[in-house]
Design a protein around this motif. Sequence first.
Motif, PDB file in Angstrom:
ATOM      1  N   ARG A  68       0.841  -1.191   0.000  1.00  0.00           N
ATOM      2  CA  ARG A  68       0.000   0.000   0.000  1.00  0.00           C
ATOM      3  C   ARG A  68       0.879   1.245   0.000  1.00  0.00           C
ATOM      4  N   ARG A  71       4.439   1.445  -1.380  1.00  0.00           N
ATOM      5  CA  ARG A  71       5.557   0.702  -0.802  1.00  0.00           C
ATOM      6  C   ARG A  71       5.838  -0.530  -1.662  1.00  0.00           C
ATOM      7  N   GLY A  72       7.032  -1.095  -1.485  1.00  0.00           N
ATOM      8  CA  GLY A  72       7.387  -2.268  -2.291  1.00  0.00           C
ATOM      9  C   GLY A  72       7.032  -3.560  -1.578  1.00  0.00           C
ATOM     10  N   TRP A  73       6.966  -4.648  -2.352  1.00  0.00           N
ATOM     11  CA  TRP A  73       6.739  -5.963  -1.759  1.00  0.00           C
ATOM     12  C   TRP A  73       7.792  -6.920  -2.318  1.00  0.00           C
ATOM     13  N   SER A  74       8.633  -7.422  -1.460  1.00  0.00           N
ATOM     14  CA  SER A  74       9.702  -8.332  -1.871  1.00  0.00           C
ATOM     15  C   SER A  74       9.098  -9.678  -2.297  1.00  0.00           C
ATOM     16  N   ASN A 125      -4.871  -5.402   6.598  1.00  0.00           N
ATOM     17  CA  ASN A 125      -4.433  -6.157   5.411  1.00  0.00           C
ATOM     18  C   ASN A 125      -3.240  -7.079   5.583  1.00  0.00           C
ATOM     19  N   ASP A 126      -2.828  -7.348   6.811  1.00  0.00           N
ATOM     20  CA  ASP A 126      -1.659  -8.216   6.968  1.00  0.00           C
ATOM     21  C   ASP A 126      -2.017  -9.463   7.762  1.00  0.00           C
ATOM     22  N   LYS A 133       5.227 -10.366   9.968  1.00  0.00           N
ATOM     23  CA  LYS A 133       4.327 -10.339   8.804  1.00  0.00           C
ATOM     24  C   LYS A 133       4.598 -11.528   7.882  1.00  0.00           C
ATOM     25  N   ASN A 158       4.619 -15.141   2.071  1.00  0.00           N
ATOM     26  CA  ASN A 158       5.991 -15.652   2.126  1.00  0.00           C
ATOM     27  C   ASN A 158       5.927 -17.132   2.478  1.00  0.00           C
ATOM     28  N   ILE A 168      13.517  -5.407   5.974  1.00  0.00           N
ATOM     29  CA  ILE A 168      12.296  -6.040   6.495  1.00  0.00           C
ATOM     30  C   ILE A 168      12.597  -7.300   7.323  1.00  0.00           C
ATOM     31  N   ALA A 172       9.500  -9.535   9.004  1.00  0.00           N
ATOM     32  CA  ALA A 172       8.892 -10.470   8.038  1.00  0.00           C
ATOM     33  C   ALA A 172       9.182 -11.914   8.427  1.00  0.00           C
ATOM     34  N   SER A 266      -1.654   3.792   8.511  1.00  0.00           N
ATOM     35  CA  SER A 266      -0.934   2.574   8.860  1.00  0.00           C
ATOM     36  C   SER A 266      -1.137   2.370  10.345  1.00  0.00           C
ATOM     37  N   ARG A 268       0.344   0.460  13.730  1.00  0.00           N
ATOM     38  CA  ARG A 268       1.483  -0.250  14.315  1.00  0.00           C
ATOM     39  C   ARG A 268       1.187  -0.512  15.782  1.00  0.00           C
TER      40      ARG A 268
END
Length: 274
Positions: A68, A71-74, A125-126, A133, A158, A168, A172, A266, A268
Amino acid sequence: MTNVDNVNNKSGHNTGPDLLCINKGWMGRHMVKLDVVDSTNLYVKNYEEKLQTGTVVIAKAQTAGRGRLSRGWSSPNGEGIWMSYILRPDIEPSACGGLTLVTALALTKVLKRLSGLNLQIKWPNDIVCNGKKLAGILTELSLKDMKTDYVVVGIGVNVSTTKFPDDISRMATSLKLEGAVCEDIDLIVKEFCEEFEKCYEAYMATGDMKLLKEEYQQLLVNIGREVCILKDDKEFIAEAIGINDEGELLVKKESEITTIRAGEVSVRGIYGYV
Ligand code: ADP
């Protein structure tokens, strides 16, 4: 087998002949399997007109996977479930954000069942395991004449990653790192499609989370915890107490209850990611 062959190979997207049917229902009835793609969400948006509702696009690797807020997603090759699907719900644009929660619920139920792990949802969403995560969801809405045209939901899980990028690595985790009993991507995707279909139909019956709220809240990691809500440069700390029918997060501060809409915020934990 499928109706999404003959998709033009725009922007280097490799459609390939590897098209499958994994579910008898509408969700995942058509599937596009790719080796590598920039982002499965972008692929669906590019080919939207050619894709039937419920078509799933899955890639072995994404070179520009997205989260979102840009941001990036590995998404390393073969190490996860990097997939997106297209929906055309007959609901108001404002109700489409709830599909993130519907996806989180269906995915958490399936991953719990198959992996044997204790998984929870971090609103909105996580999916988290032991405070880290495991999976993320990105829902994107396209409007036509101010009405809902289509929705793309992207999922990243993942699966077998054991080493994450430095930025991350502390927050992660993967099914493998957590000791899941199942890492079978095809099976997880198949069961997800079946479960999502049920949850989606429950959502569409009322156009909100009414029928799913109880189950979602039972899986919600935030309940009873202090959360820090970040919006632009501002922070707001309150206790999360649940969600409402619209899927908004309810937080309490000095006995005043406020609703938080997903989208630009966001959430946290006050001591870390959860
Ligand atoms: P948020 O946690 O604010 O909801 P997003 O859902 O937008 O964040 O997810 C993007 C963020 O997730 C990235 O900024 C990064 O910190 C983290 N991330 C990126 N790739 C992965 C991954 N494969 N597994 C877990 N977290 C990731």
